[in-house]
Design an enzyme around this catalytic site. Structure first.
Site, short mmCIF file in Angstrom:
data_model
loop_
_atom_site.label_atom_id
_atom_site.label_comp_id
_atom_site.label_asym_id
_atom_site.label_seq_id
_atom_site.Cartn_x
_atom_site.Cartn_y
_atom_site.Cartn_z
N LEU A 44 0.81 -1.21 0.00
CA LEU A 44 0.00 0.00 0.00
C LEU A 44 0.85 1.26 0.00
CD1 LEU A 44 -2.76 -1.09 2.56
CD2 LEU A 44 -2.67 -1.46 0.08
N GLY A 93 -1.72 6.39 -2.69
CA GLY A 93 -2.92 6.24 -3.51
C GLY A 93 -3.97 5.38 -2.82
N HIS A 94 -3.52 4.27 -2.23
CA HIS A 94 -4.46 3.42 -1.48
C HIS A 94 -5.03 4.17 -0.28
CE1 HIS A 94 -1.89 0.19 -3.40
NE2 HIS A 94 -3.11 -0.24 -3.70
N GLN A 99 -4.22 -12.57 -12.46
CA GLN A 99 -3.96 -11.39 -13.29
C GLN A 99 -2.48 -11.19 -13.60
OE1 GLN A 99 -5.91 -8.97 -10.08
NE2 GLN A 99 -4.38 -7.43 -10.64
N GLY A 116 -8.76 3.32 -7.82
CA GLY A 116 -7.97 4.46 -8.24
C GLY A 116 -8.03 4.67 -9.74
N ASP A 129 -5.52 3.23 -12.67
CA ASP A 129 -5.84 2.04 -13.46
C ASP A 129 -7.14 2.29 -14.22
OD1 ASP A 129 -3.66 0.26 -12.44
OD2 ASP A 129 -4.67 0.64 -10.55
N GLN A 141 -8.95 -0.58 -16.05
CA GLN A 141 -9.54 -1.48 -15.06
C GLN A 141 -10.84 -0.92 -14.52
OE1 GLN A 141 -7.22 -3.54 -11.77
NE2 GLN A 141 -8.14 -1.89 -10.59
N MET A 197 1.60 7.25 -8.19
CA MET A 197 1.90 6.30 -7.13
C MET A 197 1.47 4.90 -7.53
SD MET A 197 1.06 8.37 -3.61
CE MET A 197 1.96 9.88 -3.22
N ARG A 232 4.35 -0.91 -7.67
CA ARG A 232 5.54 -1.33 -8.42
C ARG A 232 6.67 -0.31 -8.32
NH1 ARG A 232 4.42 -5.64 -11.97
NH2 ARG A 232 2.21 -6.20 -11.99
#
Length: 304
Positions: free
Chosen positions: A38, A41-42, A66, A160, A163, A166, A197, A200
């Site tokens: 995390l 952003g989370h 995924q 968020g 993505d 998604q 953010m 990765r």
């Protein structure tokens, strides 16, 4: 602040949720699906949910469906203790952190029945990562069923906007399959330098973090050109990103934000993906006409 409740099974989660909803007479529940590692952003997702709902829950599950590469799955950052601390501080009430066998009994031979992301999952990120969005859709559908609260409480799921593809696929799945869930997109959170953010980012060296700024710089340059009514010169921006040391561009495209189809009209959504070293990063930016620029026309020019 109440202590974070950590659950490992579906039965435990549903029992704890039902008790909390009853005790608080809750009419809505905020859900933040995560794969851990995390970041800010989370935290923004959790804080938005905390401000809007009586009960806030989260999932922490690294979904193997995924990932195309076993190595990518293996190296994905893991920090359960740190993630739980972040959730505690952000006001999450319950986290569901299952093992793979709890989510997919019989894995890797299961799940046998999976959700297809359709043609929306075969373009852009889906073209480079076949089956990725089918894996996303499958796990999100399961989570929506697992977290479905007892009435009259209604589930709101937070995602968020980093993505973007998604989010669009999840929204479409909810509409097409009549899930009783409201999707709540939250704007992308960036570092002071402009890097989106991402979990990765933890895999990047300091030099690679600097190189990764080429992605957001290209997006913001594109938006500035569009708002000024100038030639967008998409090919020139692609060459610029690709020429950055240690950066390999996959795609930079501008699409209709409702359909993911290529467009030359505003408003639009610009999406970019690239490898920085061996780490794949994505970013996007909404492009709207914005305020008129002195001496320029608001009419946009075709993409090149």
């Amino acid at each position: 602040m109440a202590e974070l409740i950590i659950t490992r099974t579906v039965a435990e989660l549903r029992s704890e949720m039902a008790e909390l909803i009853r005790d608080r007479d809750a009419t809505s529940v905020g859900l933040i699906p995560t794969m851990g590692a995390l970041h800010g952003g989370h935290a923004a997702l959790m804080q938005a949910a905390r401000a809007a709902h009586e009960v806030v829950v989260a999932s922490l599950f690294i979904n193997p469906l995924q990932f195309e590469s076993p190595l990518d799955l293996e190296r994905y950052p893991r920090d359960l203790a740190g993630d739980c601390q972040t959730m505690q501080e952000a006001g999450v009430d319950i986290v569901f952190a299952p093992e793979v066998e709890e989510m997919y009994p019989g894995y890797p031979d299961a799940p046998i029945i999976r959700v297809s992301s359709g043609r929306m999952g075969t373009t852009l990120e889906g073209a480079s990562r076949p089956s990725h969005f089918d894996g996303v859709a499958t796990v999100v559908a399961k989570l929506f069923n697992i977290f479905d609260p007892p009435g009259p409480a209604r589930l709101h799921a937070y995602f968020g906007e980093k993505d973007a593809q998604q989010v669009m696929i999840v929204k479409r799945m909810v509409a097409d399959m009549n899930f009783p869930v409201t999707i709540e997109p939250v704007p992308t959170q960036r570092t002071p330098a402009g890097l989106a953010m991402s979990s990765r980012n933890l895999l990047l060296s300091s030099e690679q973090e600097e190189a990764a700024l080429a992605l957001s710089k290209a997006l913001f340059a594109l938006r500035e050109r569009a708002r000024a009514g100038r030639d967008w010169d998409l090919e020139g921006l692609r060459r610029q990103v690709h020429s950055t040391p240690d950066v390999t561009l996959d795609y930079l495209e501008v699409v209709d934000p409702a359909t993911l189809e290529a467009t030359t009209e505003l408003p639009a959504l610009a999406l970019i993906a690239a490898y920085v070293g061996s780490v794949r990063l994505i970013d996007n930016l909404h492009i709207d006409p914005g305020a008129p620029t002195s001496g320029t026309s608001q009419r946009t020019r075709p993409l090149r």
